[in-house]
Design an enzyme around this catalytic site. Structure first.
Site, PDB file in Angstrom:
ATOM      1  N   SER A   1       0.756  -1.070   0.087  1.00 57.84           N
ATOM      2  CA  SER A   1      -0.033   0.022   0.154  1.00 57.84           C
ATOM      3  C   SER A   1       0.719   1.366   0.073  1.00 57.84           C
ATOM      4  O   SER A   1       0.599   2.381  -0.759  1.00 57.84           O
ATOM      5  CB  SER A   1      -0.896   0.023   1.274  1.00 57.84           C
ATOM      6  OG  SER A   1      -0.160  -0.261   2.395  1.00 57.84           O
ATOM      7  N   TRP A   2       1.856   1.196   0.592  1.00 54.56           N
ATOM      8  CA  TRP A   2       2.643   2.489   0.684  1.00 54.56           C
ATOM      9  C   TRP A   2       3.622   2.687  -0.506  1.00 54.56           C
ATOM     10  O   TRP A   2       3.396   3.929  -1.169  1.00 54.56           O
ATOM     11  CB  TRP A   2       3.765   2.484   1.583  1.00 54.56           C
ATOM     12  CG  TRP A   2       4.523   3.627   2.256  1.00 54.56           C
ATOM     13  CD1 TRP A   2       5.897   3.551   2.545  1.00 54.56           C
ATOM     14  CD2 TRP A   2       4.293   4.958   2.114  1.00 54.56           C
ATOM     15  NE1 TRP A   2       6.374   4.793   2.789  1.00 54.56           N
ATOM     16  CE2 TRP A   2       5.459   5.451   2.762  1.00 54.56           C
ATOM     17  CE3 TRP A   2       3.266   5.559   1.933  1.00 54.56           C
ATOM     18  CZ2 TRP A   2       5.235   7.007   2.661  1.00 54.56           C
ATOM     19  CZ3 TRP A   2       3.126   7.050   1.944  1.00 54.56           C
ATOM     20  CH2 TRP A   2       4.103   7.670   2.528  1.00 54.56           C
TER      21      TRP A   2
ATOM     22  N   LYS B   1      10.495   1.152   7.189  1.00 53.00           N
ATOM     23  CA  LYS B   1      11.128   1.535   8.454  1.00 53.00           C
ATOM     24  C   LYS B   1      11.342   0.278   9.377  1.00 53.00           C
ATOM     25  O   LYS B   1      10.434  -0.575   9.438  1.00 53.00           O
ATOM     26  CB  LYS B   1       9.993   2.377   9.344  1.00 53.00           C
ATOM     27  CG  LYS B   1       9.567   3.947   8.738  1.00 53.00           C
ATOM     28  CD  LYS B   1       8.283   4.554   9.293  1.00 53.00           C
ATOM     29  CE  LYS B   1       8.132   5.894   8.401  1.00 53.00           C
ATOM     30  NZ  LYS B   1       7.020   6.381   8.798  1.00 53.00           N
TER      31      LYS B   1
ATOM     32  N   GLY C   1       8.175  10.097   8.104  1.00 57.01           N
ATOM     33  CA  GLY C   1       7.407  11.118   8.675  1.00 57.01           C
ATOM     34  C   GLY C   1       5.939  10.608   8.902  1.00 57.01           C
ATOM     35  O   GLY C   1       5.811   9.541   8.408  1.00 57.01           O
TER      36      GLY C   1
ATOM     37  N   ALA D   1      -0.490   5.480   4.287  1.00 56.42           N
ATOM     38  CA  ALA D   1      -0.621   5.425   2.870  1.00 56.42           C
ATOM     39  C   ALA D   1      -1.859   5.707   2.516  1.00 56.42           C
ATOM     40  O   ALA D   1      -2.180   6.144   1.448  1.00 56.42           O
ATOM     41  CB  ALA D   1      -0.347   3.877   2.535  1.00 56.42           C
TER      42      ALA D   1
ATOM     43  N   LYS E   1       9.562   4.236  16.913  1.00 53.90           N
ATOM     44  CA  LYS E   1       8.003   4.538  17.191  1.00 53.90           C
ATOM     45  C   LYS E   1       6.918   3.433  16.791  1.00 53.90           C
ATOM     46  O   LYS E   1       5.929   3.541  17.627  1.00 53.90           O
ATOM     47  CB  LYS E   1       7.573   5.750  16.301  1.00 53.90           C
ATOM     48  CG  LYS E   1       7.588   5.641  14.737  1.00 53.90           C
ATOM     49  CD  LYS E   1       6.403   5.045  14.171  1.00 53.90           C
ATOM     50  CE  LYS E   1       6.587   5.070  12.470  1.00 53.90           C
ATOM     51  NZ  LYS E   1       5.421   4.558  12.069  1.00 53.90           N
TER      52      LYS E   1
ATOM     53  N   ASP F   1       5.834  11.707  13.676  1.00 51.88           N
ATOM     54  CA  ASP F   1       5.379  10.204  13.339  1.00 51.88           C
ATOM     55  C   ASP F   1       4.811   9.338  14.484  1.00 51.88           C
ATOM     56  O   ASP F   1       4.187   8.496  14.290  1.00 51.88           O
ATOM     57  CB  ASP F   1       6.674   9.548  12.786  1.00 51.88           C
ATOM     58  CG  ASP F   1       6.374   8.222  11.713  1.00 51.88           C
ATOM     59  OD1 ASP F   1       5.034   8.157  11.419  1.00 51.88           O
ATOM     60  OD2 ASP F   1       7.187   7.738  11.155  1.00 51.88           O
TER      61      ASP F   1
ATOM     62  N   SER G   1      -2.949   2.812  11.548  1.00 49.19           N
ATOM     63  CA  SER G   1      -1.607   2.259  11.988  1.00 49.19           C
ATOM     64  C   SER G   1      -1.805   0.887  12.351  1.00 49.19           C
ATOM     65  O   SER G   1      -2.566   0.290  13.093  1.00 49.19           O
ATOM     66  CB  SER G   1      -1.286   2.897  13.414  1.00 49.19           C
ATOM     67  OG  SER G   1      -0.197   2.030  13.882  1.00 49.19           O
TER      68      SER G   1
END
Length: 337
Positions: A11-12, A105, A133, A137, A188, A241, A251
């Site tokens: 998706s990203w 990430k 950041g 998506a 994160k 983020d 998320s």
């Protein structure tokens, strides 16, 4: 117009492919999954981005050479656990100084390397940059306003990539602090698992605020010890983020955490989310880094205990609340002693 290869059909990667095509660039999307390529060719839509139509002139391929040849930029958008394998496959087709932008990430558990370090190790001739950041998506694909940061060793590379991506709904800043950006982006996800666990336990906004605030303190503590810059952890790739990943139902880390807080194992949670939950992979690496640099990470430590140590989520919260009394900021002076 630039020629850009998107490495990864998730998706990203697809959201960024749509963004870059809207900016007028020529896009080729690569995936190792033949069925994913077939889906994209047939539907011109990704199942995780419903309603985001892919342009008819976008090319989809499972061939590394077709995706890499004569490209001005390669965007590496595969999950962290597949980064080394994917980069190794592309190595023979990468030209000297070819720009590779990593947008995933994570930290590799057995080497403790960041993803840009893996790319540089596997493809030493490449010019490697990173982008990070607060950027789900689902929202980027729909063209909702988003701000993000590109990090590179040279200003020229960062500004070149900035110009490729930036438009009226996608604002791009630049930074020389690649390490700080990558650590913020990876760690994160672990704190977002904690935030989700708290949600799953039925806790409220006070708890969420505490986890975000103390979570960024832990991330910065480790990141600065490793060489990252304090300002980076105060910015989009740090606190920015972290806020979006802890607060949003987009998320996958928060969603998995909610399921864990409700009593499911991390394997069951990942299966239900049906996406790679990067925080699970980064949690162990974070603790190994904490041990290496002699840094205390109480929230991340408790997440590890819940994920891998058999500790109940509510017990982990109690232990966090009952830790030794401390100052919030240790180096501030008192007016009176």
């Amino acid at each position: 117009m630039a020629k850009i290869g998107i490495i990864g059909g998730g998706s990203w990667g697809i959201a960024l492919a749509v963004l870059l095509r809207r900016n007028g660039h020529e896009i080729t999307v690569w995936s190792a999954l033949e069925q994913e390529i077939a889906m994209l060719k047939e539907r011109h839509e990704h199942k995780m981005l419903p309603g985001v139509r892919l342009p008819e002139d976008m090319v989809f391929t499972a061939q590394e050479q077709e995706a890499a040849d004569a490209k001005d930029l390669l965007v590496m958008a595969v999950a962290s656990s597949y980064t080394r394998e994917t980069v190794h496959r592309f190595g023979p087709y990468i030209a000297p100084r070819q720009k590779i932008l990593n947008v995933a990430k994570g930290i590799e558990e057995h080497t403790l390397m960041t993803l840009s370090e893996i790319i540089e190790q596997e493809i030493p001739q490449a010019d490697v940059a990173v982008m990070s950041g607060p950027s789900h998506a689902e929202e980027v694909g729909r063209g909702l306003p988003t701000t993000i940061v590109v990090g590179a060793k040279s200003r020229a590379t960062a500004e070149y990539i900035q110009n490729l991506f930036m438009n009226e709904v996608f604002r791009v800043y630049t930074s020389p602090d690649i390490l700080g950006m990558e650590l913020g982006g990876a760690l994160k996800n672990v704190v977002a698992l904690a935030a989700g666990i708290a949600d799953g336990l039925g806790y409220g906004d006070n708890t969420k605020a505490a986890l975000i605030t103390r979570g960024i303190t832990e991330i910065a503590r480790l990141g600065i010890a490793m060489g990252g810059k304090f300002e980076t952890f105060c910015g989009l790739t740090g606190i920015g983020d972290l806020i979006v990943t802890c607060a949003s139902m987009h998320s996958r880390n928060r969603r998995a955490g909610i399921l864990i807080g409700q009593g499911k194992s991390y394997e069951e949670a990942m299966n239900e989310v049906q996406m790679v939950v990067e925080g699970v992979y980064s949690a162990k690496a974070a603790m190994k880094l904490a041990e290496k640099y002699n840094i205390q990470l109480p929230i991340i430590e408790q997440v590890n205990q819940v994920l891998f140590g058999g500790k109940s989520a509510d017990q982990a919260v109690k232990e966090l609340m009952l830790r030794d009394k401390k100052l919030e900021v240790s180096d501030l002076p008192w007016a009176e002693e």
